[in-house]
Scaffold this active site. Structure first.
Site, PDB file in Angstrom:
ATOM      1  N   GLY A 291       0.813  -1.200   0.000  1.00  0.00           N
ATOM      2  CA  GLY A 291       0.000   0.000   0.000  1.00  0.00           C
ATOM      3  C   GLY A 291       0.852   1.257   0.000  1.00  0.00           C
ATOM      4  N   SER A 292       0.385   2.301   0.677  1.00  0.00           N
ATOM      5  CA  SER A 292       0.996   3.623   0.566  1.00  0.00           C
ATOM      6  C   SER A 292       2.399   3.732   1.153  1.00  0.00           C
ATOM      7  CB  SER A 292       0.089   4.669   1.216  1.00  0.00           C
ATOM      8  OG  SER A 292      -1.114   4.796   0.488  1.00  0.00           O
ATOM      9  N   THR A 293       2.811   2.767   1.981  1.00  0.00           N
ATOM     10  CA  THR A 293       4.196   2.807   2.445  1.00  0.00           C
ATOM     11  C   THR A 293       5.163   2.679   1.273  1.00  0.00           C
ATOM     12  OG1 THR A 293       4.166   0.414   2.864  1.00  0.00           O
ATOM     13  CG2 THR A 293       3.641   1.867   4.717  1.00  0.00           C
TER      14      THR A 293
END
Length: 576
Positions: A291-293
């Site tokens: 995801g956004s990491t």
């Protein structure tokens, strides 16, 4: 008139009979003493000569400060010879053994009833005090042998990392398996001659080969930080109804793993009762879409290519079409004017896609590879996975957009932590290490070789990405719940759709937060990930608090003070 027999005849018949009998004895004697002497001598020696294994003491596994996480204790094997125990004494023997060994009397009686056996093990590793009490009863047919048993004083502390040994003392999982040959040492043996009752025959030949003790393994794990990480993640897994969770703490400068916690964790005192899935180290075996990491890698690729700068403005709607898919930001919003720093700080999917379109698929794929995606992290831990990084030529139309914000690639928790260690370390990736060193035969400590260091991105790019991550933890960012009073913190939230084989598709979420502190002089990286939470699912809501608690404890435990500096202002919105 009685006629007496012929004495000569009687004597002759008697002599013939005696000769016949003696010839049989003589033949048998020749067979025993001559023809078959070696066979019978070998059988006699087989009954007389006993070879006993002398087990080597298994080495300890300690934390970085020398605290024992796995150690070997004295034990006794208790055994019986059922043929030596009279029938009227079986119940008494079984009662005593059951009481002292905390075993069931019925099980012991079953072993005592096997009269065809000369050896039945009652306990493989009994407490020496219990063995001494048993032997004090002077029970005929009951004996004990010197043995060792493995003990884990912390119970489930670093359970899946340490692993466990089998009943024969062989490492079966975790570090116990990886370093089994080093830890196990080498068993010795003793050969002696014994009589029928098992007593040693005096003045007979004996051979002794002394055992070689196993070596100790010292980890990079800090016992106290490990305990705190396990407690925090276990509590959050329970509070959110998550399926599993993991926390990793790494030293930025050395790449050494300070803590590696999983929930549920494995109780090493009762590992056989655990399900197979709970015996593995999820921090290195379980793969998930980050995801956004993952946006920090996209940001690094964009900055390294020169296509964007931190202040580059983007016009960001709340959705964008990619091939046959309409991709959206996590929350609806009007069209915004954000800087590239603002895109990262607010975790905009659409803004990240717009930046990716300026660099192309091949450059993004190359950057993902440089950060370690698609390859094992290199710790050597059992089950370490490489994740999944498809070749950029095989990306579908929508994948060209989703990979930019962490959907369509798979990683492990350790791989994700390593990405942020690289950024925090000025763009230099240090291969993660779990073992600090080992002891030699002379007991001297030998440190592990320094970990491999690889320049991934420029120091300038690392500094610029760090500033964006620090803005993400500020009041206007998505990770503000990770902020720590007095410290500058940089980090990133992640909320990804979770592929699950149970539903044969995407169902549920993976919530993540990963960051480092102090942001301007990084010392520690902490990653927290929760799988399939039922109460909330955003990384900024449920994973960031885990990061905050663990990082706060680790900073205090390591006596790492705040730097006392203030962050440079970062523009989130273009034109402000």
């Amino acid at each position: 008139m009685l006629r007496l027999g012929n004495p000569r005849r009687r004597i002759g018949i008697g002599l013939m009979a005696m000769t016949f009998v003696l010839s049989i004895f003589a033949g048998r004697l020749i067979q025993l003493q001559g023809l078959d002497s070696k066979v019978y001598a070998a059988k006699a020696a087989e009954q007389r000569v006993q070879e006993e294994r002398l087990p080597a003491r298994r080495g300890s596994i300690t934390d970085v400060k020398g605290h024992e996480l796995a150690l070997t204790l004295e034990a006794r094997e208790i055994f019986v010879d059922p043929s030596e125990i009279p029938d009227d004494r079986r119940d008494q023997v079984a009662t005593i053994l059951a009481k002292e060994l905390n075993a069931t009397k019925q099980t012991i009686l079953a072993k005592l009833a096997d009269r065809t056996s000369r050896y039945q093990q009652i306990a493989a590793a009994a407490d020496p005090a219990a063995a001494q009490r048993i032997m004090a009863h002077d029970l005929k047919g009951v004996g004990s042998k010197h043995r060792y048993r493995r003990d884990y004083p912390g119970g489930d502390l670093a359970g899946t990392l340490l692993g466990f040994v089998g009943t024969d003392g062989t490492g079966l999982a975790g570090l116990e398996s990886t370093y089994d040959r080093l830890l196990a040492g080498r068993d010795g043996k003793q050969i002696i001659e014994t009589g029928r009752q098992g007593q040693r025959i005096p003045m007979t030949h004996s051979t002794l080969l002394a055992p070689i003790e196993g070596r100790d393994v010292r980890l990079t794990i800090d016992r106290d930080v490990q305990w705190a990480a396990q407690k925090v993640i276990a509590d959050q897994v329970e509070a959110t109804g998550s399926r599993t969770g993991s926390v990793i703490v790494m030293d930025v400068r050395t790449g050494q793993v300070v803590a590696m916690a999983n929930a549920p964790e494995l109780d090493l005192g009762n590992w056989m009762a655990a399900a197979g899935a709970d015996r593995v180290n999820r921090s290195v075996t379980d793969v998930f879409e980050p995801g956004s990491t993952n946006k920090v890698i996209t940001a690094a690729a964009a900055l390294e290519s020169g296509a964007v700068r931190p202040e580059t403005p983007f016009t960001v709607p709340d959705q964008i079409r990619c091939a046959d898919q309409v991709l959206k930001d996590s929350h609806p919003h009007p069209v915004e004017r954000l800087t590239f720093s603002g895109v990262v700080a607010t975790s905009s999917n659409v803004g990240t896609i717009l930046a990716t379109q300026r660099i192309g698929d091949e450059k993004l794929h190359s950057m993902l590879q440089r950060f370690g995606f698609g390859t094992r992290p290199g710790t050597g831990l059992p089950g370490e996975e490489a994740g999944l990084l498809p070749d950029w030529k095989d990306w579908s139309g929508s994948q060209r957009c989703t990979i930019a914000y962490g959907q369509g690639v798979s990683v492990t928790a350790l791989q994700t932590a390593s990405v942020y260690q690289t950024i925090a370390n000025g763009g230099v990736r240090v291969t993660p290490q779990v073992v600090a060193g080992t002891t030699g035969e002379n007991g001297a400590f030998t440190a592990s070789p320094p970990a491999k260091r690889t320049r991934v991105i420029s120091e300038r790019t690392a500094r610029e990405v760090s500033a964006m991550l620090e803005a993400a933890v500020s009041e206007g960012g998505t990770g503000n719940l990770a902020s720590i009073d007095g410290y500058r913190v940089a980090g990133k939230t992640g909320t990804a759709m979770r592929y699950d084989t149970r539903c044969q598709g995407y169902c549920g979420y993976t919530a993540t937060f990963v960051g480092f502190a102090p942001a301007d002089k990084p010392r520690l990286v902490v990653l927290a990930v929760l799988q399939d939470p039922q109460e909330g699912h955003y990384g900024g809501e449920i994973a960031a608090p885990v990061f905050k608690k663990v990082m706060t404890f680790a900073l205090k435990s390591g006596k790492i003070p705040p730097t006392g500096t203030r962050p440079s202002p970062v523009r989130i919105r273009a034109g402000e």
